[in-house]
Design an enzyme around this catalytic site. Structure first.
Site, mmCIF file in Angstrom:
data_model
loop_
_atom_site.group_PDB
_atom_site.id
_atom_site.type_symbol
_atom_site.label_atom_id
_atom_site.label_comp_id
_atom_site.label_asym_id
_atom_site.label_seq_id
_atom_site.Cartn_x
_atom_site.Cartn_y
_atom_site.Cartn_z
ATOM 1 N N ASP A 49 0.850 -1.193 0.000
ATOM 2 C CA ASP A 49 0.000 0.000 0.000
ATOM 3 C C ASP A 49 0.885 1.241 0.000
ATOM 4 O O ASP A 49 1.863 1.315 0.767
ATOM 5 C CB ASP A 49 -0.905 0.007 1.230
ATOM 6 C CG ASP A 49 -1.969 1.094 1.150
ATOM 7 O OD1 ASP A 49 -2.962 0.885 0.435
ATOM 8 O OD2 ASP A 49 -1.792 2.146 1.788
ATOM 9 N N ILE A 50 0.580 2.205 -0.862
ATOM 10 C CA ILE A 50 1.338 3.451 -0.920
ATOM 11 C C ILE A 50 0.976 4.288 0.301
ATOM 12 O O ILE A 50 -0.194 4.581 0.538
ATOM 13 C CB ILE A 50 1.047 4.229 -2.214
ATOM 14 C CG1 ILE A 50 1.371 3.360 -3.435
ATOM 15 C CG2 ILE A 50 1.857 5.527 -2.256
ATOM 16 C CD1 ILE A 50 1.001 4.006 -4.759
ATOM 17 N N GLU A 56 -4.829 2.287 -4.343
ATOM 18 C CA GLU A 56 -3.363 2.326 -4.319
ATOM 19 C C GLU A 56 -2.771 1.035 -3.757
ATOM 20 O O GLU A 56 -1.591 0.976 -3.447
ATOM 21 C CB GLU A 56 -2.873 3.521 -3.492
ATOM 22 C CG GLU A 56 -3.131 3.431 -2.002
ATOM 23 C CD GLU A 56 -4.491 3.958 -1.582
ATOM 24 O OE1 GLU A 56 -4.645 4.311 -0.399
ATOM 25 O OE2 GLU A 56 -5.410 4.011 -2.421
#
Length: 204
Positions: free
Chosen positions: A73-74, A116
């Site tokens: 996950d960003i 994301e």
């Protein structure tokens, strides 16, 4: 006799051209079908495989093989999007996707799971190698020159079969849970899903 020969040649040529036209139409249809199939399983923005492809591929996993899953996950991506705009966010997502794809083995599959969040499916890959790949992804993304925008980091959760569950769904949930813990502990890190004797998730 000459007329018969001429007619035979004409008939043969006619049949040849008919077959040629049919073959060309078949090739066009075949290419169209391949393109359609690709579009059904590929995320248009990132070029990664999509959630549908992931759901299909995990059905093919055998519990007779070892495999690992990495959830990525960003970090702070919503804040990033709100600050710089979704167009810039899309460009960053494309860069991150390319880095992840270049950081894994040729046999590994990378999917845009949603928003994301990205998932890597590593078949024939145990915990130790999966952690090495995950850390390699994290370090490569840390080196991304994202000027003039904010630095980008990612959090990663790793789980492996059979250590972390008895089914594919168990492994997916374990990896997702490890990702959430990685984010809660400060982000920009790899978290390895391991339970202690009391069933609590700990970091190795």
């Amino acid at each position: 006799l000459i007329k018969s020969i001429s007619f035979g040649i004409f008939a043969s040529l006619t049949n040849f051209f008919i077959i040629l036209v049919i073959y060309k139409k078949y090739q066009v249809l075949k290419r169209s079908n391949r393109l359609l199939e690709k579009n059904l399983i590929q995320d248009k923005l990132t070029g990664l495989l999509n959630r549908r492809a992931f759901d299909d591929d995990i059905l093919e996993l055998s519990l007779d093989e070892i495999f690992s899953v990495i959830f990525i996950d960003i970090d702070n991506f919503r804040i990033f999007n709100n600050k710089y705009g979704h167009h810039v966010g899309d460009l960053v997502l494309q860069k991150i996707s390319n880095i992840i794809r270049d950081s894994v083995r040729a046999s590994d599959k990378t999917y845009r799971y949603g928003g994301e969040e990205i998932v890597v499916l590593l078949r024939d890959c145990g915990r130790k190698r999966a952690l090495e790949i995950a850390e390699n992804i994290r370090l490569n993304i840390n080196e991304l020159d994202n000027n003039p925008y904010s630095k980008i980091t990612v959090s990663l959760g790793v789980s492996s079969y059979p250590e972390d569950g008895l089914s594919v769904d168990d492994i997916i949930r374990a990896s997702d849970k490890a990702l959430l813990i990685a984010k809660s502990l400060g982000k920009n890190q790899v978290y390895n899903y391991i339970k202690d004797d009391d069933g609590k998730v700990i970091n190795e």
